[in-house]
Write a protein that holds these residues in place. Structure first.
Motif, PDB file in Angstrom:
ATOM      1  N   ALA A  74       0.833  -1.203   0.000  1.00  7.11           N
ATOM      2  CA  ALA A  74       0.000   0.000   0.000  1.00  7.11           C
ATOM      3  C   ALA A  74       0.868   1.254   0.000  1.00  7.11           C
ATOM      4  CB  ALA A  74      -0.922  -0.016   1.214  1.00  7.11           C
ATOM      5  N   GLY A  75       1.906   1.274   0.843  1.00  4.51           N
ATOM      6  CA  GLY A  75       2.768   2.438   0.919  1.00  4.51           C
ATOM      7  C   GLY A  75       3.530   2.687  -0.365  1.00  4.51           C
ATOM      8  N   GLN A  76       4.052   1.628  -0.986  1.00  6.37           N
ATOM      9  CA  GLN A  76       4.790   1.781  -2.241  1.00  6.37           C
ATOM     10  C   GLN A  76       3.873   2.236  -3.367  1.00  6.37           C
ATOM     11  OE1 GLN A  76       6.245  -2.182  -2.350  1.00  6.37           O
ATOM     12  NE2 GLN A  76       7.982  -1.770  -0.988  1.00  6.37           N
ATOM     13  N   SER A  77       2.664   1.722  -3.403  1.00 11.05           N
ATOM     14  CA  SER A  77       1.716   2.106  -4.446  1.00 11.05           C
ATOM     15  C   SER A  77       1.376   3.591  -4.370  1.00 11.05           C
ATOM     16  CB  SER A  77       0.429   1.279  -4.322  1.00 11.05           C
ATOM     17  OG  SER A  77       0.687  -0.102  -4.414  1.00 11.05           O
ATOM     18  N   LEU A  78       1.365   4.123  -3.163  1.00 10.94           N
ATOM     19  CA  LEU A  78       1.000   5.524  -2.977  1.00 10.94           C
ATOM     20  C   LEU A  78       2.199   6.456  -2.974  1.00 10.94           C
ATOM     21  CD1 LEU A  78      -1.637   5.146  -0.117  1.00 10.94           C
ATOM     22  CD2 LEU A  78      -2.062   5.345  -2.571  1.00 10.94           C
ATOM     23  N   GLY A  79       3.341   5.979  -2.454  1.00 12.12           N
ATOM     24  CA  GLY A  79       4.428   6.904  -2.192  1.00 12.12           C
ATOM     25  C   GLY A  79       5.709   6.705  -2.944  1.00 12.12           C
ATOM     26  N   LEU A  80       5.916   5.555  -3.576  1.00  7.37           N
ATOM     27  CA  LEU A  80       7.228   5.228  -4.119  1.00  7.37           C
ATOM     28  C   LEU A  80       7.282   5.418  -5.632  1.00  7.37           C
ATOM     29  CD1 LEU A  80      10.076   4.144  -3.552  1.00  7.37           C
ATOM     30  CD2 LEU A  80       9.179   1.831  -3.882  1.00  7.37           C
ATOM     31  N   ASP A  81       8.176   6.297  -6.065  1.00  7.31           N
ATOM     32  CA  ASP A  81       8.432   6.501  -7.484  1.00  7.31           C
ATOM     33  C   ASP A  81       9.218   5.295  -8.017  1.00  7.31           C
ATOM     34  OD1 ASP A  81       8.728   8.146  -9.900  1.00  7.31           O
ATOM     35  OD2 ASP A  81      10.838   8.240  -9.342  1.00  7.31           O
ATOM     36  N   PRO A  82       8.864   4.739  -9.173  1.00  7.57           N
ATOM     37  CA  PRO A  82       7.894   5.222 -10.159  1.00  7.57           C
ATOM     38  C   PRO A  82       6.512   4.577 -10.061  1.00  7.57           C
ATOM     39  CG  PRO A  82       9.218   3.514 -11.155  1.00  7.57           C
ATOM     40  CD  PRO A  82       9.712   3.659  -9.736  1.00  7.57           C
ATOM     41  N   PHE A  83       6.325   3.665  -9.105  1.00  9.90           N
ATOM     42  CA  PHE A  83       5.084   2.887  -9.066  1.00  9.90           C
ATOM     43  C   PHE A  83       3.860   3.735  -8.756  1.00  9.90           C
ATOM     44  CE2 PHE A  83       8.761   0.573  -7.438  1.00  9.90           C
ATOM     45  CZ  PHE A  83       8.906  -0.367  -8.412  1.00  9.90           C
ATOM     46  N   ASN A  84       4.076   4.886  -8.141  1.00 12.99           N
ATOM     47  CA  ASN A  84       2.958   5.729  -7.712  1.00 12.99           C
ATOM     48  C   ASN A  84       2.642   6.824  -8.714  1.00 12.99           C
ATOM     49  OD1 ASN A  84       5.207   7.341  -7.358  1.00 12.99           O
ATOM     50  ND2 ASN A  84       4.494   8.238  -5.435  1.00 12.99           N
ATOM     51  N   GLY A  85       2.941   6.593  -9.986  1.00 12.35           N
ATOM     52  CA  GLY A  85       2.679   7.618 -10.995  1.00 12.35           C
ATOM     53  C   GLY A  85       1.241   8.085 -11.004  1.00 12.35           C
ATOM     54  N   LEU A  86       0.301   7.169 -10.816  1.00 13.26           N
ATOM     55  CA  LEU A  86      -1.114   7.544 -10.775  1.00 13.26           C
ATOM     56  C   LEU A  86      -1.399   8.399  -9.542  1.00 13.26           C
ATOM     57  CD1 LEU A  86      -4.265   5.590 -11.574  1.00 13.26           C
ATOM     58  CD2 LEU A  86      -3.982   6.364  -9.223  1.00 13.26           C
ATOM     59  N   THR A  87      -0.881   7.991  -8.384  1.00  8.95           N
ATOM     60  CA  THR A  87      -1.141   8.720  -7.143  1.00  8.95           C
ATOM     61  C   THR A  87      -0.637  10.152  -7.224  1.00  8.95           C
ATOM     62  OG1 THR A  87      -0.812   6.625  -5.968  1.00  8.95           O
ATOM     63  CG2 THR A  87      -0.906   8.631  -4.640  1.00  8.95           C
ATOM     64  N   ARG A  88       0.562  10.340  -7.763  1.00 10.27           N
ATOM     65  CA  ARG A  88       1.124  11.691  -7.875  1.00 10.27           C
ATOM     66  C   ARG A  88       0.232  12.593  -8.704  1.00 10.27           C
ATOM     67  NH1 ARG A  88       5.791   9.066  -9.351  1.00 10.27           N
ATOM     68  NH2 ARG A  88       5.750  10.070 -11.401  1.00 10.27           N
ATOM     69  N   GLU A  89      -0.312  12.033  -9.773  1.00  5.90           N
ATOM     70  CA  GLU A  89      -1.162  12.838 -10.649  1.00  5.90           C
ATOM     71  C   GLU A  89      -2.476  13.196  -9.971  1.00  5.90           C
ATOM     72  OE1 GLU A  89      -2.056  15.075 -13.872  1.00  5.90           O
ATOM     73  OE2 GLU A  89      -0.156  14.010 -13.535  1.00  5.90           O
ATOM     74  N   VAL A  90      -3.002  12.297  -9.144  1.00  8.38           N
ATOM     75  CA  VAL A  90      -4.312  12.509  -8.530  1.00  8.38           C
ATOM     76  C   VAL A  90      -4.235  13.436  -7.329  1.00  8.38           C
ATOM     77  CG1 VAL A  90      -6.241  11.378  -7.330  1.00  8.38           C
ATOM     78  CG2 VAL A  90      -5.242  10.331  -9.373  1.00  8.38           C
ATOM     79  N   VAL A  91      -3.251  13.228  -6.432  1.00  8.65           N
ATOM     80  CA  VAL A  91      -3.253  13.964  -5.163  1.00  8.65           C
ATOM     81  C   VAL A  91      -2.033  14.846  -4.963  1.00  8.65           C
ATOM     82  CG1 VAL A  91      -4.628  12.175  -4.068  1.00  8.65           C
ATOM     83  CG2 VAL A  91      -2.147  12.147  -3.802  1.00  8.65           C
ATOM     84  N   GLY A  92      -1.076  14.851  -5.873  1.00 11.35           N
ATOM     85  CA  GLY A  92       0.122  15.647  -5.645  1.00 11.35           C
ATOM     86  C   GLY A  92       1.012  14.998  -4.603  1.00 11.35           C
ATOM     87  N   ASP A  93       1.581  15.791  -3.689  1.00 14.64           N
ATOM     88  CA  ASP A  93       2.579  15.250  -2.765  1.00 14.64           C
ATOM     89  C   ASP A  93       2.184  15.395  -1.305  1.00 14.64           C
ATOM     90  OD1 ASP A  93       2.796  17.944  -2.388  1.00 14.64           O
ATOM     91  OD2 ASP A  93       4.961  18.064  -2.689  1.00 14.64           O
ATOM     92  N   ARG A  94       0.891  15.519  -1.017  1.00 19.70           N
ATOM     93  CA  ARG A  94       0.521  15.823   0.364  1.00 19.70           C
ATOM     94  C   ARG A  94      -0.730  15.075   0.802  1.00 19.70           C
ATOM     95  NH1 ARG A  94      -0.208  20.066  -2.747  1.00 19.70           N
ATOM     96  NH2 ARG A  94       1.578  21.138  -1.868  1.00 19.70           N
ATOM     97  N   ILE A  95      -0.886  14.986   2.117  1.00 23.78           N
ATOM     98  CA  ILE A  95      -2.162  14.611   2.729  1.00 23.78           C
ATOM     99  C   ILE A  95      -2.818  15.906   3.169  1.00 23.78           C
ATOM    100  CG2 ILE A  95      -3.273  13.499   4.678  1.00 23.78           C
ATOM    101  CD1 ILE A  95      -1.108  11.426   4.677  1.00 23.78           C
ATOM    102  N   GLY A  96      -4.040  16.135   2.742  1.00 26.62           N
ATOM    103  CA  GLY A  96      -4.761  17.334   3.143  1.00 26.62           C
ATOM    104  C   GLY A  96      -4.169  18.596   2.548  1.00 26.62           C
ATOM    105  N   GLY A  97      -4.679  19.743   2.940  1.00 26.65           N
ATOM    106  CA  GLY A  97      -4.157  21.017   2.483  1.00 26.65           C
ATOM    107  C   GLY A  97      -4.635  21.376   1.091  1.00 26.65           C
ATOM    108  N   GLU A  98      -4.164  22.511   0.599  1.00 26.54           N
ATOM    109  CA  GLU A  98      -4.563  22.993  -0.714  1.00 26.54           C
ATOM    110  C   GLU A  98      -3.836  22.225  -1.806  1.00 26.54           C
ATOM    111  OE1 GLU A  98      -6.936  25.207  -1.233  1.00 26.54           O
ATOM    112  OE2 GLU A  98      -7.240  25.343   0.924  1.00 26.54           O
TER     113      GLU A  98
END
Length: 301
Positions: A74-98
């Motif tokens: 779960a952590g690698q899918s969300l946080g580890l480059d390059p596997f998280n390419g989809l996550t980066r596009e959807v949420v950027g680099d943060r939890i919460g915030g603008e």
């Protein structure tokens, strides 16, 4: 920023040397070399669901559109480059915030026998052993994942009317099998998708008849009718010798036929091919992750 890399997983992207995750610098060993697993997207625990993590708006913010994404842990899918390419596009680099893309959360659950990068490399060996012993590992995992998604909906963290699912390679098989059973899923996205485990060289070694029958039932061709009413898009290299470009084509063709037979004059089944990259042509370039993420957001928002 480091140089681009192509690992045995076949994913091509640029390696980042910075991390913003809450779990900084997890040490792993790959090929006898001590490495630090750098995460470039922050992700957090899901309370009471130890196998799950999330990225995007805080859970206290209530119900949000969501993508469930399967790749490695779960952590690698969300946080580890390059596997998280989809996550980066959807949420950027943060939890919460603008800045979170349209307020969408991404959830992920660790795949069976995945952990360190070394463990991920040999995960299929453990999957094969399970089927040799007559244990339907993938179906049991899908049962747990489906219950997890339903629990996330029940707790008010996923808007069931705006839910998509996605996966990378083996994770795309998992995502598709779950979508076939979860009617709240509006769209399915797969990168370099496995469509049949028996098409992979590791699983061709399974001799146990019960195990082979279990594996045969996981072939996505057997689940196309249950997916025919959903939007499905697969991205595949034009010569993927690892999982088989032809296998993906055959599934999408069958999906379109089943959609048409169910009354959909223009079935929403798509296969987008690109020049193969990576080992055995099983790579997913960064641009494909970006394009796929934008398509999926367009389907659920």
């Amino acid at each position: 920023v480091g140089s681009g890399r192509c690992g045995r997983n076949g994913v091509v992207a640029v390696s980042m040397t910075v991390t913003t995750t809450r779990d900084r610098g997890r040490v792993v060993r790959t090929g006898g070399v001590r490495k630090v697993e750098e995460h470039n997207v922050r992700h957090g625990e899901v309370p009471g669901m130890s196998a799950w993590r999330y990225a995007g708006p805080e859970l206290d913010d209530g119900e949000k559109p969501a993508v469930v994404y399967f790749a490695l842990t779960a952590g690698q899918s969300l946080g580890l480059d390059p596997f998280n390419g989809l996550t980066r596009e959807v949420v950027g680099d943060r939890i919460g915030g603008e800045g979170d893309s349209a307020g969408v959360r991404v959830f992920s659950m660790t795949l069976p026998f995945h952990g360190s990068m070394e463990q991920n490399e040999i995960a299929f060996r453990n999957w094969v052993m399970s089927y040799e012993n007559g244990s339907d590992l993938v179906s049991e995992y899908c049962d747990r994942a489906l219950l997890g998604i339903q629990e996330l909906i029940r707790r008010g963290w996923i808007d069931p009317k705006r839910l998509g699912i996605a996966g990378l390679s083996r994770g795309a098989l998992i995502a598709s099998l779950i979508a076939a059973r979860e009617q709240n899923v509006k769209a399915v996205l797969g990168f370099a998708p496995v469509t049949s485990l028996l098409a992979l060289r590791e699983f061709q070694q399974v001799e146990n008849r019960e195990g082979r029958d279990q594996l045969a039932r996981l072939d996505l061709l057997h689940h196309s009718r249950d997916l025919a009413s959903r939007s499905v898009r697969f991205y595949m290299g034009n010569r993927d010798a690892r999982v088989g470009t032809r296998n993906a084509f055959n599934f999408i063709e069958q999906l379109a036929e089943d959609g048409f037979s169910q009354g959909h004059r223009s079935p929403r089944a798509e296969l987008l091919m690109y020049p193969s990259v990576g080992m055995d042509g099983h790579g997913t370039p960064p641009k494909v992750f970006r394009d796929g993420a934008r398509w999926l957001l367009g389907q659920i928002l």
